[in-house]
Design an enzyme around this catalytic site. Structure first.
Site, mmCIF file in Angstrom:
data_model
loop_
_atom_site.group_PDB
_atom_site.id
_atom_site.type_symbol
_atom_site.label_atom_id
_atom_site.label_comp_id
_atom_site.label_asym_id
_atom_site.label_seq_id
_atom_site.Cartn_x
_atom_site.Cartn_y
_atom_site.Cartn_z
ATOM 1 C CG ASP A 190 -2.242 0.924 0.899
ATOM 2 O OD1 ASP A 190 -2.275 1.270 -0.394
ATOM 3 O OD2 ASP A 190 -2.557 1.212 2.123
ATOM 4 C CG HIS A 195 -4.250 10.735 2.592
ATOM 5 N ND1 HIS A 195 -5.190 10.466 3.568
ATOM 6 C CD2 HIS A 195 -3.471 9.597 2.907
ATOM 7 C CE1 HIS A 195 -5.051 9.645 4.245
ATOM 8 N NE2 HIS A 195 -4.025 9.109 4.109
ATOM 9 C CD GLU A 201 -6.326 4.834 4.610
ATOM 10 O OE1 GLU A 201 -5.658 4.173 4.010
ATOM 11 O OE2 GLU A 201 -5.702 5.759 5.491
ATOM 12 C CD GLU A 257 -5.333 2.899 -0.197
ATOM 13 O OE1 GLU A 257 -4.700 2.343 -0.915
ATOM 14 O OE2 GLU A 257 -5.265 3.009 1.006
ATOM 15 C CG ASP A 281 -5.739 0.510 4.030
ATOM 16 O OD1 ASP A 281 -5.746 -0.483 4.675
ATOM 17 O OD2 ASP A 281 -4.817 1.503 4.107
ATOM 18 N NE ARG A 341 -7.775 6.506 9.872
ATOM 19 C CZ ARG A 341 -7.281 6.403 8.587
ATOM 20 N NH1 ARG A 341 -6.123 5.971 8.916
ATOM 21 N NH2 ARG A 341 -7.766 6.668 7.534
ATOM 22 C CD GLN A 376 -3.067 4.886 10.814
ATOM 23 O OE1 GLN A 376 -4.413 4.671 10.897
ATOM 24 N NE2 GLN A 376 -2.273 5.293 10.028
ATOM 25 C CE LYS A 427 -3.281 2.633 7.516
ATOM 26 N NZ LYS A 427 -4.488 3.090 6.491
ATOM 27 C CB THR A 449 -7.377 -4.851 2.384
ATOM 28 O OG1 THR A 449 -6.493 -4.493 3.238
ATOM 29 C CG2 THR A 449 -7.278 -3.824 1.215
ATOM 30 C CD GLU A 505 -7.387 13.175 4.128
ATOM 31 O OE1 GLU A 505 -6.966 13.952 3.321
ATOM 32 O OE2 GLU A 505 -7.464 11.967 3.689
HETATM 33 CA CA CA Z 1 -3.837 3.147 2.938
#
Ligand code: CA
Length: 438
Positions: free
Chosen positions: A137, A144, A209, A211, A243, A247, A250, A263, A267, A384
């Site tokens: 990834d 971002h 996420e 992607e 993904d 948080r 993380q 993570k 996925t 975000e």
């Molecule tokens: Ca990612």
């Protein structure tokens, strides 16, 4: 049969559902996936066309496909086809376009043979399109990376390496799942606010996420690299990729080696792989770097990549909460971005990955990193959009979200649309959040 350009927007299929203006899968798309049906539980690969799948195993066995690609078309996953390389992909795409085109498959007898290989999409259970050996990834959106850097660190939001090196990490292929697979809320170590000792429990900050995932084609030998000028021809196609990210886990675990358990619990990817050939009409210049940014180093510079390395793809996130579902409401769009805003192109990601001699193999998956633009409505994750939970979203029914709740369903969608080209879609990448295991 006539040989006609597969991307010609004027061409139609004899299968009427493929000519519907709203379909993701017109004659010009022809994406590949793997599926099974109740009537035939054997996994096999196929091509989406309108509301049908052309079963490639059946088509090969019926003698409808070129001899050079027919064996690979009888596999249960796309890896063998990916390994054949771009000339073989073109040969197959051309044949499929001829077989399914109203202007190129005129003989009733031929259509009847093709029709015998069609399966209704609604009768199919989609599977992972490829056996993914390795999944990497990246972090290719500077918007971002800037937002996340501003939230997590004092000082300049972008680290000094960002504009020189395509940053990435090695992900986990074992927990890749196909769209529609529920995702269980993970547990992990979390450091509560103002605490010095972590607790173990379900993540309270579960996020998605948005992607794009790119599948590697024939790849490179161990010890060799992939010049940037050849990289685009090494990419088989793209899917939507979510993904999933915890948080709070993380932010405690990521230093100094990067993402790990926050993570790798799941996925999700969409089932249909849109080929780079189908996306050719939507290629655009690579993201224009501000004049104050460094030019890419020579191995990441190529005129072809600068001229056509970007992709004009609209990518969206939609949310359906349990309350919305119970009320019969439609999913609500949380954001809409465009892949042409990515700081690094897919070709640059591939070339950089192989630049040290690391061998990439057919079916390896490269995640782009969260696709975010400069505007708030193009931010590709809740981290975000809600600025780490400080600015909750309000949904049309009055519900608020900082992060995902149990029962929430995240739906990624994407499409490409430009004057002079037929609109094509990427389908959907869906996942519903299950409560943590007790
Ligand atoms: Ca990612």
């Amino acid at each position: 049969m006539l040989s006609l350009p597969a991307n010609d927007p004027a061409r139609r299929s004899w299968l009427e559902s493929a000519n519907d203006a709203a379909t993701d899968f017109p004659l010009q798309n022809l994406p590949y996936g793997a599926f099974r049906t109740e009537a035939d539980a054997g996994a096999r690969i196929g091509v989406a066309i309108g509301d049908r799948i052309l079963d490639l195993r059946a088509a090969a066995q019926a003698g409808l496909l070129p001899a050079g690609v027919a064996p690979a078309c009888q596999s249960s996953v796309l890896n063998a086809l990916m390994a054949l390389g771009a000339p073989a992909w073109s040969t197959l795409r051309q044949r499929l376009s001829e077989l399914l085109g109203a202007d190129s498959c005129p003989a009733v007898a031929m259509r009847t043979r093709v029709e015998a290989c069609l399966v209704p999409l609604r009768a199919a259970t989609m599977l992972l399109p490829a056996a993914v050996g390795d999944y990497t990834d990246f972090y290719a959106s500077s918007f971002h990376a800037t937002n996340v850097g501003a939230m997590f660190r004092p000082g300049p939001p972008l680290l000094p390496n960002y504009k020189w090196v395509p940053v990435g990490y090695h992900g986990r292929s074992s927990s890749l799942v196909v769209s529609g697979t529920p995702v269980r809320r993970p547990c992990g170590q979390i450091l509560p606010a103002d605490a010095t000792v972590p607790v173990v429990g379900p993540t309270q900050n579960l996020d998605y996420e948005l992607e794009l995932g790119a599948f590697v084609g024939s790849g490179n030998q161990h010890g060799e690299s992939i010049p940037l000028a050849q990289a685009a021809g090494q990419l088989f196609g793209v899917v939507l990729l979510n993904d999933w990210s915890a948080r709070d886990i993380q932010s405690w675990e990521y230093q100094p080696l990067g993402p790990f358990l926050a993570k790798n619990f799941a996925t999700t990817i969409s089932p249909w792989v849109i080929t780079l050939e189908a996306l050719a009409p939507f290629r655009v210049p690579a993201f224009p770097r501000p004049a104050t940014d460094p030019a890419p180093l020579p191995y990441l510079s190529d005129p072809g990549n600068a001229a056509l390395g970007g992709l004009d793809l609209t990518l969206e996130v939609w949310l359906l909460t349990p309350r919305m579902r119970a009320a019969g409401a439609a999913p609500h769009r949380l954001s809409s971005g465009n892949f042409q805003k990515m700081y690094w192109t897919l070709a640059q990601l591939l070339t950089h990955h192989a630049s040290n001699g690391c061998n990439l193999r057919p079916g390896d998956l490269l995640g782009s990193g969260t696709v975010s633009g400069e505007t708030k409505d193009s931010r590709g994750c809740l981290l975000e959009l809600t600025w780490r939970g400080a600015e909750p979203l309000t949904l049309p029914n009055g519900e608020a979200r900082r992060f995902l709740h149990d029962g929430d369903e995240v739906i990624l969608r994407g499409h490409a649309e430009r004057p002079g080209a037929r609109r094509i879609g990427l389908g959907e990448c869906r996942g519903i959040v299950l409560p943590a295991a007790t």
